[in-house]
Motif scaffolding. Structure first.
Motif, mmCIF file in Angstrom:
data_model
loop_
_atom_site.group_PDB
_atom_site.id
_atom_site.type_symbol
_atom_site.label_atom_id
_atom_site.label_comp_id
_atom_site.label_asym_id
_atom_site.label_seq_id
_atom_site.Cartn_x
_atom_site.Cartn_y
_atom_site.Cartn_z
ATOM 1 N N ARG A 283 16.301 -26.241 -17.538
ATOM 2 C CA ARG A 283 14.899 -25.705 -17.197
ATOM 3 C C ARG A 283 13.955 -25.356 -16.068
ATOM 4 O O ARG A 283 12.842 -25.323 -15.520
ATOM 5 N N MET A 284 14.629 -25.846 -15.184
ATOM 6 C CA MET A 284 14.297 -25.999 -13.954
ATOM 7 C C MET A 284 13.900 -24.984 -12.599
ATOM 8 O O MET A 284 15.071 -24.618 -12.780
ATOM 9 N N VAL A 285 13.387 -24.056 -12.751
ATOM 10 C CA VAL A 285 13.584 -22.491 -12.476
ATOM 11 C C VAL A 285 12.213 -23.136 -10.719
ATOM 12 O O VAL A 285 11.440 -23.360 -10.899
ATOM 13 N N THR A 286 13.384 -22.147 -10.246
ATOM 14 C CA THR A 286 12.301 -22.013 -8.551
ATOM 15 C C THR A 286 12.613 -19.929 -8.508
ATOM 16 O O THR A 286 13.535 -19.463 -8.642
ATOM 17 N N LEU A 287 10.929 -19.817 -7.887
ATOM 18 C CA LEU A 287 10.605 -18.461 -7.463
ATOM 19 C C LEU A 287 10.279 -18.399 -6.521
ATOM 20 O O LEU A 287 10.224 -19.311 -5.719
ATOM 21 N N GLY B 64 23.215 -10.208 -4.442
ATOM 22 C CA GLY B 64 23.720 -11.533 -5.515
ATOM 23 C C GLY B 64 22.823 -12.370 -6.190
ATOM 24 O O GLY B 64 23.094 -12.749 -6.368
ATOM 25 N N ARG B 65 21.553 -11.360 -5.678
ATOM 26 C CA ARG B 65 20.636 -12.641 -5.831
ATOM 27 C C ARG B 65 19.813 -11.689 -6.993
ATOM 28 O O ARG B 65 19.999 -11.117 -7.715
ATOM 29 N N LYS B 66 19.792 -12.965 -8.421
ATOM 30 C CA LYS B 66 18.790 -12.334 -9.323
ATOM 31 C C LYS B 66 17.458 -12.101 -9.178
ATOM 32 O O LYS B 66 16.383 -13.249 -8.850
ATOM 33 N N ILE B 67 17.260 -10.643 -9.442
ATOM 34 C CA ILE B 67 15.359 -10.508 -8.932
ATOM 35 C C ILE B 67 14.830 -10.245 -10.011
ATOM 36 O O ILE B 67 15.333 -9.495 -10.998
ATOM 37 N N ILE B 68 13.800 -9.421 -9.664
ATOM 38 C CA ILE B 68 12.532 -8.529 -10.815
ATOM 39 C C ILE B 68 12.066 -8.282 -9.236
ATOM 40 O O ILE B 68 11.465 -8.584 -8.584
ATOM 41 N N ARG C 184 0.987 -1.461 0.102
ATOM 42 C CA ARG C 184 0.484 -0.151 0.208
ATOM 43 C C ARG C 184 0.768 1.520 0.367
ATOM 44 O O ARG C 184 0.643 2.247 -0.253
ATOM 45 N N ASP C 185 1.991 0.947 0.768
ATOM 46 C CA ASP C 185 3.142 2.301 0.193
ATOM 47 C C ASP C 185 3.964 2.484 -0.087
ATOM 48 O O ASP C 185 4.732 3.165 -0.987
ATOM 49 N N GLN C 186 3.426 1.675 -1.519
ATOM 50 C CA GLN C 186 4.569 1.513 -3.038
ATOM 51 C C GLN C 186 5.730 0.934 -3.814
ATOM 52 O O GLN C 186 6.058 1.854 -4.250
ATOM 53 N N ASP C 187 5.716 0.300 -2.213
ATOM 54 C CA ASP C 187 7.037 -0.051 -2.173
ATOM 55 C C ASP C 187 7.287 -1.406 -3.191
ATOM 56 O O ASP C 187 5.761 -2.469 -3.359
ATOM 57 N N VAL C 188 7.994 -1.156 -4.095
ATOM 58 C CA VAL C 188 8.285 -2.524 -4.617
ATOM 59 C C VAL C 188 8.296 -4.126 -4.438
ATOM 60 O O VAL C 188 8.892 -4.292 -2.886
ATOM 61 N N ALA C 189 8.272 -4.941 -5.423
ATOM 62 C CA ALA C 189 8.009 -6.487 -4.772
ATOM 63 C C ALA C 189 8.857 -7.228 -4.763
ATOM 64 O O ALA C 189 9.549 -6.769 -6.503
ATOM 65 N N ILE C 190 9.679 -7.597 -4.243
ATOM 66 C CA ILE C 190 11.363 -8.816 -5.420
ATOM 67 C C ILE C 190 10.760 -10.437 -5.679
ATOM 68 O O ILE C 190 10.535 -10.704 -3.981
ATOM 69 N N LEU C 191 10.920 -10.862 -6.597
ATOM 70 C CA LEU C 191 10.632 -12.168 -6.949
ATOM 71 C C LEU C 191 12.263 -12.471 -7.750
ATOM 72 O O LEU C 191 13.089 -11.739 -8.349
ATOM 73 N N GLN C 192 12.707 -13.309 -6.605
ATOM 74 C CA GLN C 192 13.586 -13.773 -7.142
ATOM 75 C C GLN C 192 14.513 -14.736 -7.949
ATOM 76 O O GLN C 192 13.265 -16.415 -7.691
ATOM 77 N N PHE C 193 14.755 -15.087 -8.900
ATOM 78 C CA PHE C 193 14.370 -16.483 -9.414
ATOM 79 C C PHE C 193 16.248 -17.466 -9.673
ATOM 80 O O PHE C 193 17.837 -16.885 -9.155
ATOM 81 N N GLU C 194 15.618 -18.526 -9.475
ATOM 82 C CA GLU C 194 17.431 -19.790 -9.630
ATOM 83 C C GLU C 194 16.987 -20.681 -10.568
ATOM 84 O O GLU C 194 15.097 -21.047 -10.877
ATOM 85 N N VAL C 195 17.850 -20.784 -11.323
ATOM 86 C CA VAL C 195 17.834 -22.501 -12.538
ATOM 87 C C VAL C 195 18.441 -23.185 -12.030
ATOM 88 O O VAL C 195 19.770 -22.996 -11.507
#
Length: 327
Positions: free
Chosen positions: A301-305, A276-280, A245-256
């Motif tokens: 192509r096995m991805v963990t989010l 060093g995390r790979k994030i969006i 609600r405060d317009q903070d971004v959410a972090i999505l971390q990706f691993e293969v």
């Protein structure tokens, strides 16, 4: 027995006026120009404004939540630059994939963000798509003086399209000077597989941690939440938003699994954070499509989010898009 007078059948003019009133909330940049009308088992396109049967109209069908939207907007902006001065008009038709997309506020924000300066219609009931026989996106049709003169769809929708348009434009003006057929180095994608997370959408992905669900999405504020899945294409995009609600971004971390993600596999929206995390970083407000991974090898192509900062800014996921670049 009570006798009731037979209701008078509406005239064509009255029917059109009623349709214009019904569809006005779904048109942007124009009053309603046409709609789909069901007649028995068939659906036909019905003009709602005389202008739609005058001159040439290029109509593109795409999706706001996958690569066809990106492709469509890119070409429509370019075609508008090339052909508007010749009297060619443009319409972008979108079918909503999620309930929130029918909200006028959401659509107004979308049109501003993407600088859409041509008519844009939300085909909420899918009748326009049926009227023009759309099977897959993207779809592209050209209408001249109310007659369909070009119809193509799928990944090869652009093949010969502009050359045919040139030929048609020159039928009435053989010496008409035109730019050469447009070519771009930009790479576009085609969808291979979709995963939708709303209720009754059939997702079979296994989740870890605490997730909640509604008709359109799954969402979490659990920093230990995660999901793992086999990506069915070399590229992965996610349709997501922050719940802050405060317009903070959410972090999505990706691993293969089985490998690190090197620079060549970073999608345009993926980055490394200070740890060093790979994030969006998914923004608050309207959900958006984020390109996460590209060019994943077939055996990796096995991805963990993961959602490591979900306690600060919750994460909502509407769907995954697994795609590949068009050659």
């Amino acid at each position: 027995m009570v006798w009731k007078p037979k209701e008078k059948e509406a005239t064509l003019e009255e029917s059109i006026a009623a349709a214009v009133k019904e569809y006005t909330p779904f048109w942007f940049g124009s009053t309603p120009l046409l709609c789909g009308v069901r007649s028995g088992e068939k659906v036909q396109a019905q003009p709602l404004n005389p202008s739609i049967i005058q001159g040439m109209w290029m109509i593109f069908f795409g999706d706001m939540t996958d690569s066809t939207g990106e492709t469509g907007l890119f070409y429509l902006h370019e075609f508008k630059r090339r052909y508007e001065h010749l009297g060619v008009h443009f319409i972008w038709v979108v079918q909503p994939r999620y309930a929130f997309q029918s909200q006028p506020r959401v659509l107004e924000t979308f049109t501003r963000k993407n600088a859409i300066d041509f008519p844009f219609v939300l085909d909420a009931k899918g009748l326009l798509a049926q009227a023009f026989g759309r099977q897959v996106n993207p779809k592209f049709v050209v209408i001249h003086d109310g007659k369909l003169v070009h119809n193509s769809e799928g990944p090869d929708w652009m093949k010969d399209t502009e050359a045919l348009l040139h030929e048609f434009l020159r039928t009435s003006d053989p010496g008409l000077p035109l730019l050469s057929v447009f070519k771009t180095d930009r790479r576009f994608k085609k969808e291979i597989s979709f995963v939708e997370f709303g209720k009754d959408r059939g997702s079979k992905i296994q989740l870890q941690g605490k997730w909640d669900q509604d008709a359109d999405r799954i969402f979490t504020t659990d920093p230990t939440a995660s999901m793992s899945f086999q990506c069915l294409g070399p590229n992965l995009s996610v349709f997501a938003q922050s719940l802050s609600r405060d317009q903070d971004v959410a972090i999505l971390q990706f691993e293969v699994a089985g490998s690190s993600i090197d620079d060549s596999q970073f999608g345009p929206d993926l980055e490394r954070d200070d740890e060093g995390r790979k994030i969006i970083r998914a923004g608050a407000g309207n959900p958006d499509l984020y390109d996460a991974l590209i060019q994943l090898p077939g055996n990796q192509r096995m991805v963990t989010l993961r959602t490591p900062l979900a306690k600060r800014a919750g994460v909502a996921l509407f769907g995954l898009r697994m795609n590949e670049f068009v050659k």
